[in-house]
Design an enzyme around this catalytic site. Structure first.
Site, PDB file in Angstrom:
ATOM      1  N   ARG A 182       0.873  -1.188   0.000  1.00 24.29           N
ATOM      2  CA  ARG A 182       0.000   0.000   0.000  1.00 24.29           C
ATOM      3  C   ARG A 182       0.897   1.222   0.000  1.00 24.29           C
ATOM      4  O   ARG A 182       1.703   1.422   0.904  1.00 24.29           O
ATOM      5  CB  ARG A 182      -0.920  -0.001   1.216  1.00 24.29           C
ATOM      6  CG  ARG A 182      -1.678   1.302   1.378  1.00 24.29           C
ATOM      7  CD  ARG A 182      -2.795   1.226   2.387  1.00 24.29           C
ATOM      8  NE  ARG A 182      -3.955   0.547   1.840  1.00 24.29           N
ATOM      9  CZ  ARG A 182      -5.207   0.697   2.294  1.00 24.29           C
ATOM     10  NH1 ARG A 182      -5.450   1.486   3.316  1.00 24.29           N
ATOM     11  NH2 ARG A 182      -6.202   0.044   1.740  1.00 24.29           N
TER      12      ARG A 182
ATOM     13  N   HIS B 153      -7.427   0.806  -6.538  1.00 28.10           N
ATOM     14  CA  HIS B 153      -7.627  -0.041  -5.353  1.00 28.10           C
ATOM     15  C   HIS B 153      -8.281  -1.346  -5.842  1.00 28.10           C
ATOM     16  O   HIS B 153      -9.456  -1.598  -5.581  1.00 28.10           O
ATOM     17  CB  HIS B 153      -8.502   0.687  -4.337  1.00 28.10           C
ATOM     18  CG  HIS B 153      -8.483   0.102  -2.958  1.00 28.10           C
ATOM     19  ND1 HIS B 153      -7.740  -1.017  -2.613  1.00 28.10           N
ATOM     20  CD2 HIS B 153      -9.127   0.489  -1.823  1.00 28.10           C
ATOM     21  CE1 HIS B 153      -7.943  -1.280  -1.319  1.00 28.10           C
ATOM     22  NE2 HIS B 153      -8.766  -0.396  -0.824  1.00 28.10           N
TER      23      HIS B 153
ATOM     24  N   GLN C  58     -10.226  -3.887  -3.497  1.00 27.63           N
ATOM     25  CA  GLN C  58     -11.505  -3.366  -3.028  1.00 27.63           C
ATOM     26  C   GLN C  58     -12.613  -3.591  -4.060  1.00 27.63           C
ATOM     27  O   GLN C  58     -13.695  -4.084  -3.734  1.00 27.63           O
ATOM     28  CB  GLN C  58     -11.362  -1.858  -2.757  1.00 27.63           C
ATOM     29  CG  GLN C  58     -12.643  -1.188  -2.301  1.00 27.63           C
ATOM     30  CD  GLN C  58     -13.037  -1.627  -0.895  1.00 27.63           C
ATOM     31  OE1 GLN C  58     -12.265  -1.508   0.023  1.00 27.63           O
ATOM     32  NE2 GLN C  58     -14.249  -2.143  -0.738  1.00 27.63           N
TER      33      GLN C  58
ATOM     34  N   ASP D 122     -17.197   6.843  -1.544  1.00 27.41           N
ATOM     35  CA  ASP D 122     -15.879   6.731  -0.904  1.00 27.41           C
ATOM     36  C   ASP D 122     -15.623   8.085  -0.234  1.00 27.41           C
ATOM     37  O   ASP D 122     -16.339   9.055  -0.491  1.00 27.41           O
ATOM     38  CB  ASP D 122     -14.836   6.425  -2.004  1.00 27.41           C
ATOM     39  CG  ASP D 122     -13.405   6.285  -1.492  1.00 27.41           C
ATOM     40  OD1 ASP D 122     -13.202   6.137  -0.273  1.00 27.41           O
ATOM     41  OD2 ASP D 122     -12.478   6.330  -2.331  1.00 27.41           O
TER      42      ASP D 122
ATOM     43  N   CYS E 275     -16.765   1.724   0.642  1.00 24.01           N
ATOM     44  CA  CYS E 275     -15.557   0.921   0.859  1.00 24.01           C
ATOM     45  C   CYS E 275     -15.033   1.048   2.289  1.00 24.01           C
ATOM     46  O   CYS E 275     -14.277   0.196   2.746  1.00 24.01           O
ATOM     47  CB  CYS E 275     -14.478   1.290  -0.155  1.00 24.01           C
ATOM     48  SG  CYS E 275     -14.014   3.019  -0.119  1.00 24.01           S
TER      49      CYS E 275
ATOM     50  N   ARG F 212     -13.886  -8.602   2.176  1.00 26.52           N
ATOM     51  CA  ARG F 212     -12.485  -8.350   1.852  1.00 26.52           C
ATOM     52  C   ARG F 212     -11.652  -9.594   2.169  1.00 26.52           C
ATOM     53  O   ARG F 212     -10.758  -9.965   1.408  1.00 26.52           O
ATOM     54  CB  ARG F 212     -11.937  -7.147   2.647  1.00 26.52           C
ATOM     55  CG  ARG F 212     -12.551  -5.793   2.326  1.00 26.52           C
ATOM     56  CD  ARG F 212     -12.275  -5.311   0.919  1.00 26.52           C
ATOM     57  NE  ARG F 212     -10.870  -5.279   0.581  1.00 26.52           N
ATOM     58  CZ  ARG F 212     -10.028  -4.281   0.878  1.00 26.52           C
ATOM     59  NH1 ARG F 212     -10.474  -3.199   1.490  1.00 26.52           N
ATOM     60  NH2 ARG F 212      -8.756  -4.331   0.515  1.00 26.52           N
TER      61      ARG F 212
HETATM   62  N1   CP Z   1     -11.452   0.011   2.325  1.00 28.55           N
HETATM   63  C1   CP Z   1     -10.174  -0.084   2.728  1.00 28.55           C
HETATM   64  O1   CP Z   1      -9.247  -0.316   1.955  1.00 28.55           O
HETATM   65  O2   CP Z   1     -10.020   0.069   4.072  1.00 28.55           O
HETATM   66  P1   CP Z   1      -8.628   0.236   4.823  1.00 28.55           P
HETATM   67  O3   CP Z   1      -8.047   1.570   4.400  1.00 28.55           O
HETATM   68  O4   CP Z   1      -8.991   0.229   6.277  1.00 28.55           O
HETATM   69  O5   CP Z   1      -7.720  -0.892   4.458  1.00 28.55           O
HETATM   70  N1  NVA Z   2      -9.930   6.789  -1.658  1.00 29.76           N
HETATM   71  C1  NVA Z   2      -9.609   6.351  -0.318  1.00 29.76           C
HETATM   72  C2  NVA Z   2      -9.852   4.879  -0.165  1.00 29.76           C
HETATM   73  C3  NVA Z   2      -9.663   4.376   1.233  1.00 29.76           C
HETATM   74  C4  NVA Z   2      -9.885   2.892   1.336  1.00 29.76           C
HETATM   75  C5  NVA Z   2      -8.166   6.697  -0.005  1.00 29.76           C
HETATM   76  O1  NVA Z   2      -7.301   6.544  -0.871  1.00 29.76           O
HETATM   77  O2  NVA Z   2      -7.900   7.138   1.134  1.00 29.76           O
END
Ligand code: CP
Ligand code: NVA
Length: 298
Positions: free
Chosen positions: A101, A128, A131, A217, A257, A285
């Site tokens: 990430r 993502h 997701q 989101d 999400c 997930r």
């Molecule tokens: N939706 C999602 O990716 O959640 P986190 O940021 O908690 O991993």
């Molecule tokens: N768009 C959001 C998604 C979080 C799961 C971010 O990047 O923070």
């Protein structure tokens, strides 16, 4: 060598296989007949916060027979400037797979290239993919095939989550509508690369009309915190609430999400009214992560 770096580069056959197997992993939780990660150690390298992605991968890897190392970027030399190419070449000799990430998509791609181990994009600024695979699995679990259905994304249409929806639309044959103010609409080159049946508008009522799924989101993605005040102002109104839900199909699903910010991208009452779906989506997930891992090592 397989990787999951984006929905853009995932072919439809692989996406369908991952979706189908997600249901199998869900049913067989606790009694998997085969543990495909036995003897393997996977590294999770995270430069951004995470609850769902981190926990679902940690638990999923363990439940498939593997061991996990969680590496916060700041705890390893990567955080002090060691190049990703070197980090990748070291970890590639020690672990069997990596879940990353980070900010730049290029970083995940470079890691996959230099490490020569299966690599997963666990969220970048660009996409993502884990997701969106979960979201589609969740939709299909409740409503059957997504092909031919209408998915409406409301909010910041220019961030990672809608981008993965954009690349999924053509591959899986659903109509995608993105309702966002002009400055938060997806870049034209992404729409061009994706193809598919996608409509982008700032008219959120028109986008919601007759939808099978309303999705949102956060308005302020990780890394955009400096823009918070401006974003809250610009995106005000691009909210899923009861009035918007009434425009969608009577049995429309509402998904998020997570994490959710009440009374920003979704109002508190609508969130609670659809909490069953939203937390099923969060639980899924785990099952989809397992399916992704299984696909990567098969
Ligand atoms: N939706 C999602 O990716 O959640 P986190 O940021 O908690 O991993
Ligand atoms: N768009 C959001 C998604 C979080 C799961 C971010 O990047 O923070």
């Amino acid at each position: 060598m397989k990787h999951l770096l984006s929905i853009e580069t995932l072919d439809t056959t692989a996406a369908r296989l991952i979706l189908e197997q997600s249901g199998v992993f869900k049913k067989q939780r606790g009694q998997h007949p085969r543990l495909p990660l036995t003897g393997q150690t996977w590294a999770l390298i995270f430069s951004k916060s995470s609850t769902r992605t981190r926990v679902s991968f940690e638990v999923g890897i363990r439940e498939l027979g593997g061991e996990v190392l969680f590496l916060n970027k700041n705890d390893i030399q990567l955080g002090r400037g060691e190049p990703i190419e070197d980090t990748a070449r070291v970890l590639g000799r020690m672990v069997h797979g990596a879940v990353i990430r980070t900010y730049a998509q290029q970083e995940v791609e470079a890691f996959a290239h230099w490490s020569a181990i299966p690599t997963v994009n666990a969220l970048t600024d660009a996409e993502h993919p884990c997701q969106i695979l979960t979201d589609i699995f969740t939709f299909e679990e409740k409503r059957g095939p997504i092909a031919g259905k209408v998915v409406t994304f409301v909010g910041d249409g220019a961030c990672n989550v809608p981008a993965s929806w954009i690349f999924a639309a053509g591959k899986l044959g659903f109509e995608l509508r993105i309702a966002a103010p002009k400055a938060y609409q997806p870049a034209p080159e992404i729409l061009k690369r994706a193809g598919g049946n996608i409509h982008v508008t700032d008219d959120l009522q028109a986008a919601a009309r007759g939808a099978d799924l309303l999705y949102t989101d956060v308005w302020v993605s990780m890394g955009m915190e400096a823009e918070t005040a401006q974003r809250l102002k610009d995106l005000a109104g691009y909210q899923i609430n009861d009035a918007l839900v009434r425009l969608a199909k009577p049995d429309a699903l509402v998904m998020h999400c997570l994490p959710a910010y009440r009374d920003k991208e979704i109002d508190a009452a609508t969130f609670e009214a659809h909490a069953q779906t939203i937390f099923d989506q969060a639980e899924n997930r785990l099952h989809t992560q397992k399916s992704i891992l299984n696909w990567l090592v098969s």
